[in-house]
Design a protein around this motif. Sequence first.
Motif, PDB file in Angstrom:
ATOM      1  N   TYR A 240      43.683 -84.099  11.636  1.00 58.50           N
ATOM      2  CA  TYR A 240      43.642 -85.210  11.401  1.00 58.50           C
ATOM      3  C   TYR A 240      44.015 -86.243  12.621  1.00 58.50           C
ATOM      4  CZ  TYR A 240      43.495 -89.937   9.396  1.00 58.50           C
ATOM      5  OH  TYR A 240      42.933 -90.780   8.797  1.00 58.50           O
ATOM      6  N   LEU A 241      41.955 -86.356  12.798  1.00 59.51           N
ATOM      7  CA  LEU A 241      41.995 -87.858  14.163  1.00 59.51           C
ATOM      8  C   LEU A 241      41.073 -88.531  13.423  1.00 59.51           C
ATOM      9  CD1 LEU A 241      41.872 -88.089  17.038  1.00 59.51           C
ATOM     10  CD2 LEU A 241      39.308 -87.213  16.231  1.00 59.51           C
ATOM     11  N   GLY A 242      42.260 -89.767  13.028  1.00 56.86           N
ATOM     12  CA  GLY A 242      41.516 -90.875  12.688  1.00 56.86           C
ATOM     13  C   GLY A 242      42.785 -91.819  12.234  1.00 56.86           C
TER      14      GLY A 242
ATOM     15  N   LEU B  61      42.357 -93.666  19.426  1.00 54.35           N
ATOM     16  CA  LEU B  61      41.833 -92.552  17.940  1.00 54.35           C
ATOM     17  C   LEU B  61      43.451 -91.423  17.698  1.00 54.35           C
ATOM     18  CD1 LEU B  61      40.544 -92.319  15.440  1.00 54.35           C
ATOM     19  CD2 LEU B  61      39.143 -91.170  15.999  1.00 54.35           C
ATOM     20  N   GLU B  62      44.276 -91.660  16.349  1.00 53.67           N
ATOM     21  CA  GLU B  62      45.331 -90.906  16.402  1.00 53.67           C
ATOM     22  C   GLU B  62      44.981 -89.644  16.192  1.00 53.67           C
ATOM     23  OE1 GLU B  62      48.070 -94.913  15.469  1.00 53.67           O
ATOM     24  OE2 GLU B  62      48.038 -93.265  14.480  1.00 53.67           O
ATOM     25  N   TYR B  63      45.739 -88.398  16.589  1.00 47.99           N
ATOM     26  CA  TYR B  63      45.929 -87.007  15.831  1.00 47.99           C
ATOM     27  C   TYR B  63      46.620 -86.897  15.524  1.00 47.99           C
ATOM     28  CZ  TYR B  63      45.433 -82.353  16.812  1.00 47.99           C
ATOM     29  OH  TYR B  63      46.002 -80.602  16.233  1.00 47.99           O
ATOM     30  N   SER B  64      46.980 -86.181  14.793  1.00 48.92           N
ATOM     31  CA  SER B  64      48.232 -85.427  13.883  1.00 48.92           C
ATOM     32  C   SER B  64      48.451 -83.706  13.491  1.00 48.92           C
ATOM     33  CB  SER B  64      48.612 -86.827  12.703  1.00 48.92           C
ATOM     34  OG  SER B  64      49.699 -86.299  12.589  1.00 48.92           O
TER      35      SER B  64
ATOM     36  N   SER C 222      33.797 -87.933  16.846  1.00 48.48           N
ATOM     37  CA  SER C 222      34.326 -88.491  17.487  1.00 48.48           C
ATOM     38  C   SER C 222      35.309 -89.387  17.103  1.00 48.48           C
ATOM     39  CB  SER C 222      33.891 -88.850  19.092  1.00 48.48           C
ATOM     40  OG  SER C 222      32.884 -90.189  18.433  1.00 48.48           O
ATOM     41  N   GLN C 223      34.905 -90.274  15.680  1.00 47.63           N
ATOM     42  CA  GLN C 223      35.219 -91.539  14.859  1.00 47.63           C
ATOM     43  C   GLN C 223      36.576 -90.799  14.030  1.00 47.63           C
ATOM     44  OE1 GLN C 223      34.520 -94.515  14.968  1.00 47.63           O
ATOM     45  NE2 GLN C 223      33.477 -93.410  17.322  1.00 47.63           N
TER      46      GLN C 223
END
Length: 515
Positions: free
Chosen positions: A458-460, A405-408, A437-438
Amino acid sequence: MAVSHISKQFLKRFSRHFKTFINGKYISGIVRTYCTRTDNSFDLIVVGGGSGGLACAKEAASFGKKVAVLDFVSPSTQGVKWGLGGTCVNVGCIPKKLMHQAALLGQAIKDAKSFGWNIPETSFSWEVMAANVQSHVKSLNWGHRVQLKDKDVTYFNAKGSFLDNKTLEAVNAKGQKKILKGDQFVIAVGGRPTIPNIPGALDYSITSDDLFWLKESPGKTLVVGASYVALECAGFLAGVGLDVTVMVRSIPLRGFDQEMAKLVCTHMEKHGVKFLPKCLPQQLDKITNGQIRVKYTSGVGEKMEDHFNTVLMATGRWPETKALNLHNTSVEIDSSTGKIIGGFNNDLEKSSADNIYAIGDILLNRPELTPVAIRAGKLLARRLFGGSTLQMDYTSIGTTVFTPLEYSCVGISEEEAIHKFGEDSIEEYTVPQRDASQCFTKFICMREGAGKLVGLHYLGPNAGEVMQGFVTAFRAGASMTTVMNTVGIHPTCAEEIVKLNITKRSGEDPQVTGC
Protein backbone atom coordinates in the motif's frame (compact mmCIF):
# COMPACT_ATOMS: atom_id res chain seq x y z
CA MET A 1 23.64 -15.46 56.27
CA ALA A 2 23.63 -13.04 59.22
CA VAL A 3 21.00 -10.36 59.07
CA SER A 4 23.63 -7.66 59.54
CA HIS A 5 25.26 -8.70 56.29
CA ILE A 6 22.12 -8.47 54.19
CA SER A 7 22.34 -5.48 51.85
CA LYS A 8 19.60 -2.89 51.50
CA GLN A 9 19.31 -3.87 47.85
CA PHE A 10 18.73 -7.51 48.85
CA LEU A 11 16.10 -6.53 51.41
CA LYS A 12 14.33 -4.43 48.79
CA ARG A 13 14.29 -7.34 46.35
CA PHE A 14 13.36 -9.87 49.02
CA SER A 15 10.49 -7.68 50.19
CA ARG A 16 9.18 -7.37 46.68
CA HIS A 17 9.41 -11.05 45.93
CA PHE A 18 7.99 -12.04 49.33
CA LYS A 19 4.86 -10.10 48.39
CA THR A 20 4.89 -11.96 45.11
CA PHE A 21 5.00 -15.20 47.07
CA ILE A 22 1.95 -14.13 49.07
CA ASN A 23 0.15 -13.73 45.75
CA GLY A 24 0.86 -17.36 44.95
CA LYS A 25 4.36 -17.42 43.47
CA TYR A 26 7.43 -19.25 44.76
CA ILE A 27 10.46 -17.41 46.10
CA SER A 28 12.83 -20.17 47.23
CA GLY A 29 14.87 -20.19 44.04
CA ILE A 30 14.90 -16.39 43.89
CA VAL A 31 16.27 -16.00 47.42
CA ARG A 32 18.93 -18.63 46.84
CA THR A 33 20.05 -16.85 43.66
CA TYR A 34 20.49 -13.50 45.39
CA CYS A 35 22.27 -15.04 48.36
CA THR A 36 24.91 -16.76 46.25
CA ARG A 37 25.60 -13.98 43.73
CA THR A 38 28.54 -11.63 44.02
CA ASP A 39 28.34 -8.00 42.94
CA ASN A 40 29.88 -8.82 39.55
CA SER A 41 28.08 -12.10 38.93
CA PHE A 42 24.74 -12.21 37.10
CA ASP A 43 22.13 -14.65 35.88
CA LEU A 44 21.89 -12.67 32.64
CA ILE A 45 24.09 -10.03 31.06
CA VAL A 46 22.63 -8.14 28.10
CA VAL A 47 25.21 -6.43 25.90
CA GLY A 48 23.48 -3.54 24.16
CA GLY A 49 20.95 -1.05 25.49
CA GLY A 50 18.69 -0.74 22.47
CA SER A 51 15.00 -1.58 22.35
CA GLY A 52 15.52 -5.34 22.10
CA GLY A 53 18.19 -5.56 24.79
CA LEU A 54 16.21 -3.43 27.25
CA ALA A 55 13.04 -5.46 26.67
CA CYS A 56 14.92 -8.71 27.27
CA ALA A 57 16.61 -7.42 30.42
CA LYS A 58 13.43 -6.09 32.01
CA GLU A 59 11.52 -9.27 31.20
CA ALA A 60 14.25 -11.43 32.73
CA ALA A 61 14.29 -9.27 35.87
CA SER A 62 10.54 -9.82 36.27
CA PHE A 63 11.34 -13.48 36.99
CA GLY A 64 13.51 -12.47 39.94
CA LYS A 65 16.83 -12.88 38.17
CA LYS A 66 19.90 -10.75 38.68
CA VAL A 67 20.34 -8.92 35.38
CA ALA A 68 22.85 -6.43 34.01
CA VAL A 69 22.76 -4.26 30.87
CA LEU A 70 25.86 -2.83 29.23
CA ASP A 71 25.50 0.05 26.83
CA PHE A 72 28.20 2.27 25.36
CA VAL A 73 27.97 4.57 22.35
CA SER A 74 31.18 5.11 20.44
CA PRO A 75 31.17 8.59 18.83
CA SER A 76 30.14 8.84 15.19
CA THR A 77 32.69 9.94 12.59
CA GLN A 78 31.61 13.51 13.40
CA GLY A 79 31.87 13.01 17.17
CA VAL A 80 28.17 12.64 17.95
CA LYS A 81 27.14 10.53 20.96
CA TRP A 82 23.80 9.85 22.63
CA GLY A 83 22.17 8.15 25.59
CA LEU A 84 20.54 4.85 26.50
CA GLY A 85 17.96 3.42 24.11
CA GLY A 86 19.82 2.37 20.98
CA THR A 87 19.38 3.37 17.35
CA CYS A 88 15.58 3.55 17.30
CA VAL A 89 15.26 6.01 20.16
CA ASN A 90 18.28 8.18 19.40
CA VAL A 91 19.09 8.16 15.70
CA GLY A 92 16.36 6.12 14.05
CA CYS A 93 12.61 5.57 14.26
CA ILE A 94 11.72 8.23 16.84
CA PRO A 95 13.57 11.32 15.56
CA LYS A 96 12.88 10.18 11.98
CA LYS A 97 9.13 10.02 12.56
CA LEU A 98 9.12 13.39 14.31
CA MET A 99 10.95 15.06 11.43
CA HIS A 100 8.70 13.25 8.95
CA GLN A 101 5.74 14.71 10.85
CA ALA A 102 7.27 18.18 10.60
CA ALA A 103 7.39 17.77 6.83
CA LEU A 104 3.80 16.53 6.68
CA LEU A 105 2.63 19.53 8.70
CA GLY A 106 4.31 21.82 6.19
CA GLN A 107 2.41 20.14 3.38
CA ALA A 108 -0.83 20.35 5.39
CA ILE A 109 -0.37 24.11 5.76
CA LYS A 110 -0.09 24.40 1.98
CA ASP A 111 -3.17 22.20 1.47
CA ALA A 112 -5.19 24.13 4.06
CA LYS A 113 -5.64 27.09 1.71
CA SER A 114 -7.72 24.91 -0.60
CA PHE A 115 -10.02 24.12 2.33
CA GLY A 116 -10.76 27.76 3.08
CA TRP A 117 -8.08 28.55 5.63
CA ASN A 118 -6.45 31.95 5.30
CA ILE A 119 -2.87 31.03 6.12
CA PRO A 120 -0.39 33.87 6.64
CA GLU A 121 3.14 33.58 5.35
CA THR A 122 4.97 30.87 7.26
CA SER A 123 8.60 29.97 7.71
CA PHE A 124 10.39 26.92 9.05
CA SER A 125 13.07 26.83 11.75
CA TRP A 126 15.33 23.79 11.74
CA GLU A 127 16.80 25.01 15.02
CA VAL A 128 13.44 24.93 16.81
CA MET A 129 12.48 21.53 15.39
CA ALA A 130 15.88 20.01 16.17
CA ALA A 131 15.93 21.34 19.73
CA ASN A 132 12.49 19.89 20.46
CA VAL A 133 13.26 16.54 18.83
CA GLN A 134 16.54 16.25 20.72
CA SER A 135 14.87 17.23 23.99
CA HIS A 136 12.26 14.52 23.49
CA VAL A 137 14.94 11.93 22.77
CA LYS A 138 16.82 12.88 25.93
CA SER A 139 13.63 12.42 27.95
CA LEU A 140 13.36 8.90 26.54
CA ASN A 141 16.98 8.22 27.51
CA TRP A 142 16.17 9.22 31.08
CA GLY A 143 12.99 7.14 31.04
CA HIS A 144 14.95 4.01 30.13
CA ARG A 145 17.37 4.65 33.01
CA VAL A 146 14.46 4.96 35.43
CA GLN A 147 12.80 1.79 34.14
CA LEU A 148 15.98 -0.25 34.62
CA LYS A 149 16.31 1.05 38.17
CA ASP A 150 12.68 0.25 38.92
CA LYS A 151 13.21 -3.29 37.63
CA ASP A 152 16.43 -3.71 39.69
CA VAL A 153 18.47 -4.16 36.53
CA THR A 154 22.11 -3.12 36.96
CA TYR A 155 23.20 -0.66 34.28
CA PHE A 156 26.79 -0.25 33.16
CA ASN A 157 27.60 2.64 30.84
CA ALA A 158 30.51 0.63 29.52
CA LYS A 159 31.70 -1.23 26.45
CA GLY A 160 31.68 -5.01 26.84
CA SER A 161 34.09 -7.48 25.29
CA PHE A 162 34.23 -11.21 25.90
CA LEU A 163 37.13 -12.93 27.63
CA ASP A 164 35.46 -16.33 27.33
CA ASN A 165 31.94 -17.78 27.10
CA LYS A 166 31.08 -16.73 30.66
CA THR A 167 33.27 -13.71 31.29
CA LEU A 168 32.98 -10.16 30.05
CA GLU A 169 35.26 -7.18 30.46
CA ALA A 170 33.42 -3.87 30.87
CA VAL A 171 35.34 -0.67 30.13
CA ASN A 172 33.79 2.74 30.80
CA ALA A 173 34.56 6.11 29.21
CA LYS A 174 37.37 6.74 31.71
CA GLY A 175 39.08 3.48 30.80
CA GLN A 176 38.16 1.83 34.10
CA LYS A 177 37.72 -1.92 33.80
CA LYS A 178 35.45 -4.38 35.54
CA ILE A 179 35.20 -8.14 35.08
CA LEU A 180 31.64 -9.49 34.96
CA LYS A 181 30.53 -13.10 35.17
CA GLY A 182 27.29 -14.33 33.62
CA ASP A 183 25.41 -17.59 33.33
CA GLN A 184 23.63 -16.38 30.19
CA PHE A 185 24.44 -13.61 27.73
CA VAL A 186 22.29 -11.83 25.16
CA ILE A 187 24.06 -9.79 22.47
CA ALA A 188 21.90 -6.94 21.22
CA VAL A 189 24.37 -4.32 20.03
CA GLY A 190 22.75 -3.62 16.65
CA GLY A 191 24.68 -1.89 13.89
CA ARG A 192 26.09 1.45 12.78
CA PRO A 193 26.11 3.22 9.39
CA THR A 194 28.92 2.50 6.95
CA ILE A 195 30.85 5.12 4.98
CA PRO A 196 32.21 4.15 1.54
CA ASN A 197 35.96 4.11 1.12
CA ILE A 198 36.33 7.11 -1.18
CA PRO A 199 38.61 10.14 -0.73
CA GLY A 200 37.12 12.74 1.61
CA ALA A 201 34.05 10.73 2.62
CA LEU A 202 35.18 10.10 6.19
CA ASP A 203 36.04 13.76 6.78
CA TYR A 204 33.31 15.60 4.91
CA SER A 205 30.19 13.44 4.99
CA ILE A 206 27.73 12.64 7.76
CA THR A 207 25.45 9.65 8.41
CA SER A 208 22.03 9.25 10.01
CA ASP A 209 23.91 9.05 13.33
CA ASP A 210 24.70 12.74 12.86
CA LEU A 211 21.71 14.11 10.96
CA PHE A 212 19.22 13.97 13.82
CA TRP A 213 21.59 15.83 16.13
CA LEU A 214 22.41 18.71 13.80
CA LYS A 215 21.65 22.00 15.54
CA GLU A 216 21.66 23.97 12.28
CA SER A 217 19.96 23.27 8.97
CA PRO A 218 21.95 20.96 6.66
CA GLY A 219 21.09 23.22 3.72
CA LYS A 220 21.51 21.91 0.20
CA THR A 221 21.96 18.18 0.75
CA LEU A 222 23.18 15.22 -1.28
CA VAL A 223 21.91 11.86 -0.03
CA VAL A 224 24.07 9.00 -1.26
CA GLY A 225 22.12 5.76 -1.32
CA ALA A 226 18.56 4.64 -2.01
CA SER A 227 17.72 2.47 1.00
CA TYR A 228 14.68 3.24 3.15
CA VAL A 229 16.96 5.30 5.42
CA ALA A 230 18.16 7.34 2.43
CA LEU A 231 14.69 7.98 1.00
CA GLU A 232 13.10 8.75 4.35
CA CYS A 233 15.79 11.31 5.17
CA ALA A 234 15.64 12.82 1.69
CA GLY A 235 11.85 13.01 1.98
CA PHE A 236 11.64 14.95 5.22
CA LEU A 237 14.57 17.21 4.30
CA ALA A 238 12.77 18.17 1.09
CA GLY A 239 9.51 18.43 3.02
CA VAL A 240 10.89 21.16 5.27
CA GLY A 241 12.00 23.13 2.22
CA LEU A 242 15.60 22.07 1.55
CA ASP A 243 17.24 21.42 -1.81
CA VAL A 244 17.76 17.64 -1.88
CA THR A 245 19.40 15.30 -4.38
CA VAL A 246 19.51 11.51 -4.10
CA MET A 247 22.36 9.62 -5.75
CA VAL A 248 21.28 6.08 -6.64
CA ARG A 249 23.92 3.46 -7.45
CA SER A 250 21.58 0.70 -8.62
CA ILE A 251 17.92 0.38 -7.56
CA PRO A 252 15.81 2.11 -4.91
CA LEU A 253 14.52 0.20 -1.87
CA ARG A 254 16.36 -3.04 -2.60
CA GLY A 255 14.42 -5.98 -1.19
CA PHE A 256 11.05 -4.23 -1.53
CA ASP A 257 8.56 -4.58 -4.38
CA GLN A 258 10.16 -2.66 -7.23
CA GLU A 259 6.94 -1.39 -8.77
CA MET A 260 6.12 0.20 -5.43
CA ALA A 261 9.69 1.49 -5.01
CA LYS A 262 9.57 3.27 -8.35
CA LEU A 263 6.23 4.87 -7.47
CA VAL A 264 7.73 6.12 -4.19
CA CYS A 265 10.54 7.80 -6.14
CA THR A 266 8.15 9.19 -8.76
CA HIS A 267 6.12 10.90 -6.05
CA MET A 268 9.27 12.30 -4.44
CA GLU A 269 10.46 13.66 -7.80
CA LYS A 270 7.12 15.41 -8.34
CA HIS A 271 7.57 17.06 -4.96
CA GLY A 272 11.02 18.45 -5.61
CA VAL A 273 13.57 15.70 -4.83
CA LYS A 274 16.15 15.31 -7.59
CA PHE A 275 17.51 11.84 -8.44
CA LEU A 276 20.85 10.92 -9.99
CA PRO A 277 20.37 7.35 -11.24
CA LYS A 278 23.27 4.94 -11.80
CA CYS A 279 25.79 7.38 -10.33
CA LEU A 280 28.74 6.79 -8.01
CA PRO A 281 30.57 9.34 -5.83
CA GLN A 282 34.32 9.41 -6.45
CA GLN A 283 35.68 12.17 -4.21
CA LEU A 284 34.62 14.77 -1.65
CA ASP A 285 36.52 18.04 -1.08
CA LYS A 286 35.92 21.09 1.09
CA ILE A 287 36.06 24.26 -1.00
CA THR A 288 36.70 27.88 -0.01
CA ASN A 289 33.06 28.86 0.59
CA GLY A 290 32.64 25.98 3.06
CA GLN A 291 30.65 23.81 0.68
CA ILE A 292 31.54 20.25 -0.25
CA ARG A 293 32.49 19.52 -3.84
CA VAL A 294 31.35 16.07 -4.89
CA LYS A 295 32.94 14.48 -7.91
CA TYR A 296 30.98 11.55 -9.31
CA THR A 297 30.55 9.39 -12.40
CA SER A 298 27.31 8.86 -14.28
CA GLY A 299 25.98 5.54 -15.48
CA VAL A 300 27.78 5.97 -18.80
CA GLY A 301 31.08 6.85 -17.11
CA GLU A 302 30.86 10.61 -17.59
CA LYS A 303 32.74 12.58 -14.91
CA MET A 304 30.62 15.21 -13.18
CA GLU A 305 30.61 17.36 -10.04
CA ASP A 306 28.32 19.52 -7.90
CA HIS A 307 28.51 21.49 -4.64
CA PHE A 308 26.50 20.83 -1.48
CA ASN A 309 26.31 22.09 2.09
CA THR A 310 25.88 18.56 3.43
CA VAL A 311 26.55 15.08 2.11
CA LEU A 312 24.60 12.33 3.88
CA MET A 313 25.94 8.81 3.40
CA ALA A 314 23.12 6.26 3.62
CA THR A 315 24.91 3.34 2.00
CA GLY A 316 24.16 0.60 4.50
CA ARG A 317 24.86 -0.52 8.05
CA TRP A 318 27.32 -2.94 9.61
CA PRO A 319 26.77 -4.95 12.83
CA GLU A 320 28.76 -3.95 15.91
CA THR A 321 30.39 -7.35 16.44
CA LYS A 322 34.06 -6.42 16.02
CA ALA A 323 34.56 -4.81 19.43
CA LEU A 324 32.95 -7.76 21.23
CA ASN A 325 36.03 -9.98 20.78
CA LEU A 326 33.82 -12.93 19.99
CA HIS A 327 36.91 -14.84 18.85
CA ASN A 328 37.40 -15.50 22.57
CA THR A 329 34.12 -17.41 22.60
CA SER A 330 32.63 -20.25 20.56
CA VAL A 331 30.15 -17.90 18.83
CA GLU A 332 30.11 -18.32 15.04
CA ILE A 333 30.00 -15.22 12.83
CA ASP A 334 28.87 -15.03 9.21
CA SER A 335 31.95 -13.73 7.39
CA SER A 336 30.07 -11.92 4.62
CA THR A 337 27.75 -9.91 6.89
CA GLY A 338 29.55 -9.83 10.23
CA LYS A 339 26.36 -11.04 11.91
CA ILE A 340 25.91 -13.78 14.50
CA ILE A 341 24.58 -17.10 13.23
CA GLY A 342 21.58 -18.24 15.27
CA GLY A 343 19.21 -21.17 15.32
CA PHE A 344 21.32 -23.69 17.22
CA ASN A 345 19.58 -26.42 19.25
CA ASN A 346 16.24 -25.41 17.71
CA ASP A 347 16.34 -21.99 19.39
CA LEU A 348 16.14 -19.19 16.82
CA GLU A 349 18.20 -16.75 18.89
CA LYS A 350 20.75 -19.22 20.24
CA SER A 351 24.32 -18.90 18.94
CA SER A 352 26.79 -21.74 18.61
CA ALA A 353 27.79 -21.07 22.24
CA ASP A 354 25.48 -22.82 24.70
CA ASN A 355 24.88 -19.76 26.88
CA ILE A 356 25.13 -16.88 24.38
CA TYR A 357 22.14 -15.58 22.43
CA ALA A 358 21.59 -12.75 19.96
CA ILE A 359 18.57 -10.62 19.09
CA GLY A 360 17.82 -7.75 16.74
CA ASP A 361 19.92 -6.44 13.86
CA ILE A 362 23.00 -8.36 15.02
CA LEU A 363 21.36 -11.71 14.21
CA LEU A 364 21.73 -13.19 10.72
CA ASN A 365 18.67 -13.35 8.42
CA ARG A 366 16.26 -11.55 10.72
CA PRO A 367 14.14 -8.45 9.93
CA GLU A 368 15.97 -5.32 11.10
CA LEU A 369 12.96 -3.79 12.84
CA THR A 370 12.56 -2.48 16.39
CA PRO A 371 9.30 -4.33 17.24
CA VAL A 372 10.91 -7.57 16.08
CA ALA A 373 13.85 -7.12 18.45
CA ILE A 374 11.55 -6.20 21.34
CA ARG A 375 9.31 -9.23 20.94
CA ALA A 376 12.23 -11.59 20.33
CA GLY A 377 13.92 -10.28 23.48
CA LYS A 378 10.85 -10.78 25.66
CA LEU A 379 10.18 -14.27 24.33
CA LEU A 380 13.81 -15.24 24.85
CA ALA A 381 13.73 -14.10 28.49
CA ARG A 382 10.57 -16.13 29.07
CA ARG A 383 12.22 -19.23 27.63
CA LEU A 384 15.39 -18.76 29.66
CA PHE A 385 13.74 -18.02 32.99
CA GLY A 386 9.98 -18.48 32.78
CA GLY A 387 9.59 -22.02 31.50
CA SER A 388 8.15 -20.93 28.15
CA THR A 389 8.88 -22.74 24.89
CA LEU A 390 7.39 -20.11 22.56
CA GLN A 391 9.75 -19.05 19.76
CA MET A 392 9.70 -15.79 17.83
CA ASP A 393 7.85 -15.98 14.52
CA TYR A 394 9.88 -13.99 12.02
CA THR A 395 7.47 -14.49 9.13
CA SER A 396 4.80 -12.07 7.88
CA ILE A 397 6.22 -8.99 9.58
CA GLY A 398 4.69 -5.73 8.38
CA THR A 399 6.76 -2.58 7.89
CA THR A 400 6.43 0.99 6.66
CA VAL A 401 8.78 3.27 4.76
CA PHE A 402 8.05 6.83 5.94
CA THR A 403 8.66 8.64 2.67
CA PRO A 404 6.52 11.73 1.85
CA LEU A 405 3.88 9.36 0.50
CA GLU A 406 4.23 6.40 2.86
CA TYR A 407 4.71 2.82 1.68
CA SER A 408 3.67 -0.12 3.84
CA CYS A 409 3.78 -3.84 3.11
CA VAL A 410 3.53 -7.33 4.52
CA GLY A 411 4.47 -10.60 2.87
CA ILE A 412 6.54 -10.86 -0.28
CA SER A 413 7.12 -8.68 -3.34
CA GLU A 414 5.80 -9.39 -6.81
CA GLU A 415 9.32 -10.31 -7.95
CA GLU A 416 9.75 -12.79 -5.11
CA ALA A 417 6.28 -14.28 -5.66
CA ILE A 418 7.02 -14.90 -9.34
CA HIS A 419 10.38 -16.46 -8.47
CA LYS A 420 8.90 -18.61 -5.71
CA PHE A 421 5.62 -19.74 -7.24
CA GLY A 422 5.83 -18.98 -10.97
CA GLU A 423 3.93 -16.25 -12.79
CA ASP A 424 1.07 -18.57 -13.74
CA SER A 425 0.43 -19.55 -10.11
CA ILE A 426 -0.17 -16.07 -8.72
CA GLU A 427 -2.70 -13.32 -9.28
CA GLU A 428 -2.22 -9.60 -8.72
CA TYR A 429 -4.98 -7.15 -7.90
CA THR A 430 -4.41 -3.40 -8.08
CA VAL A 431 -6.27 -0.19 -7.32
CA PRO A 432 -4.57 3.15 -8.07
CA GLN A 433 -6.12 6.34 -6.73
CA ARG A 434 -6.05 9.41 -9.05
CA ASP A 435 -2.69 8.55 -10.58
CA ALA A 436 -0.29 5.84 -9.47
CA SER A 437 2.18 8.29 -7.98
CA GLN A 438 -0.48 9.51 -5.50
CA CYS A 439 -1.91 6.28 -4.12
CA PHE A 440 -1.51 2.67 -5.14
CA THR A 441 -2.58 -0.66 -3.64
CA LYS A 442 -1.52 -4.13 -4.70
CA PHE A 443 -2.45 -7.59 -3.47
CA ILE A 444 -0.55 -10.70 -4.53
CA CYS A 445 -2.33 -14.00 -3.99
CA MET A 446 -2.40 -17.58 -5.20
CA ARG A 447 -4.69 -18.23 -8.18
CA GLU A 448 -6.10 -21.50 -6.92
CA GLY A 449 -8.75 -21.94 -4.26
CA ALA A 450 -9.82 -18.91 -2.24
CA GLY A 451 -6.66 -17.08 -3.30
CA LYS A 452 -4.42 -17.13 -0.22
CA LEU A 453 -2.63 -13.81 0.19
CA VAL A 454 1.16 -13.85 -0.09
CA GLY A 455 1.84 -10.11 -0.34
CA LEU A 456 0.06 -6.84 0.37
CA HIS A 457 1.46 -3.45 -0.62
CA TYR A 458 0.00 0.00 0.00
CA LEU A 459 1.32 3.41 -1.04
CA GLY A 460 -0.64 6.28 0.42
CA PRO A 461 -1.34 8.50 3.43
CA ASN A 462 -0.98 6.99 6.90
CA ALA A 463 0.32 3.75 5.43
CA GLY A 464 1.48 2.31 8.74
CA GLU A 465 -1.91 2.91 10.38
CA VAL A 466 -3.74 1.43 7.40
CA MET A 467 -1.54 -1.66 7.21
CA GLN A 468 -1.46 -2.64 10.90
CA GLY A 469 -4.89 -4.33 10.90
CA PHE A 470 -4.28 -5.99 7.56
CA VAL A 471 -1.07 -7.52 8.94
CA THR A 472 -3.18 -9.30 11.57
CA ALA A 473 -5.54 -10.61 8.89
CA PHE A 474 -2.59 -11.65 6.75
CA ARG A 475 -1.02 -13.60 9.61
CA ALA A 476 -4.37 -15.27 10.26
CA GLY A 477 -4.29 -16.68 6.73
CA ALA A 478 -6.67 -14.28 4.98
CA SER A 479 -7.49 -14.95 1.34
CA MET A 480 -8.58 -12.75 -1.53
CA THR A 481 -12.10 -14.08 -0.99
CA THR A 482 -11.96 -12.80 2.61
CA VAL A 483 -10.90 -9.37 1.40
CA MET A 484 -13.57 -9.14 -1.29
CA ASN A 485 -16.26 -10.10 1.23
CA THR A 486 -15.21 -7.34 3.64
CA VAL A 487 -17.29 -4.16 3.62
CA GLY A 488 -15.12 -1.06 3.69
CA ILE A 489 -15.39 1.95 5.98
CA HIS A 490 -16.32 4.93 3.81
CA PRO A 491 -14.82 7.35 2.98
CA THR A 492 -11.29 6.16 3.79
CA CYS A 493 -8.11 5.29 1.95
CA ALA A 494 -8.11 1.86 3.63
CA GLU A 495 -11.42 0.89 2.05
CA GLU A 496 -9.75 0.79 -1.35
CA ILE A 497 -7.90 -2.31 -0.20
CA VAL A 498 -11.11 -4.28 0.37
CA LYS A 499 -12.53 -2.98 -2.93
CA LEU A 500 -9.81 -4.69 -4.96
CA ASN A 501 -11.40 -6.77 -7.72
CA ILE A 502 -9.46 -6.15 -10.95
CA THR A 503 -6.44 -8.29 -11.78
CA LYS A 504 -3.38 -7.16 -13.68
CA ARG A 505 -3.77 -10.25 -15.88
CA SER A 506 -7.23 -9.09 -17.06
CA GLY A 507 -5.86 -5.94 -18.67
CA GLU A 508 -8.83 -3.92 -17.39
CA ASP A 509 -8.40 -0.35 -16.15
CA PRO A 510 -8.32 -0.39 -12.32
CA GLN A 511 -8.58 3.40 -12.02
CA VAL A 512 -10.96 4.49 -9.25
CA THR A 513 -13.48 7.02 -10.51
CA GLY A 514 -15.89 7.33 -7.60
CA CYS A 515 -17.51 5.61 -4.63
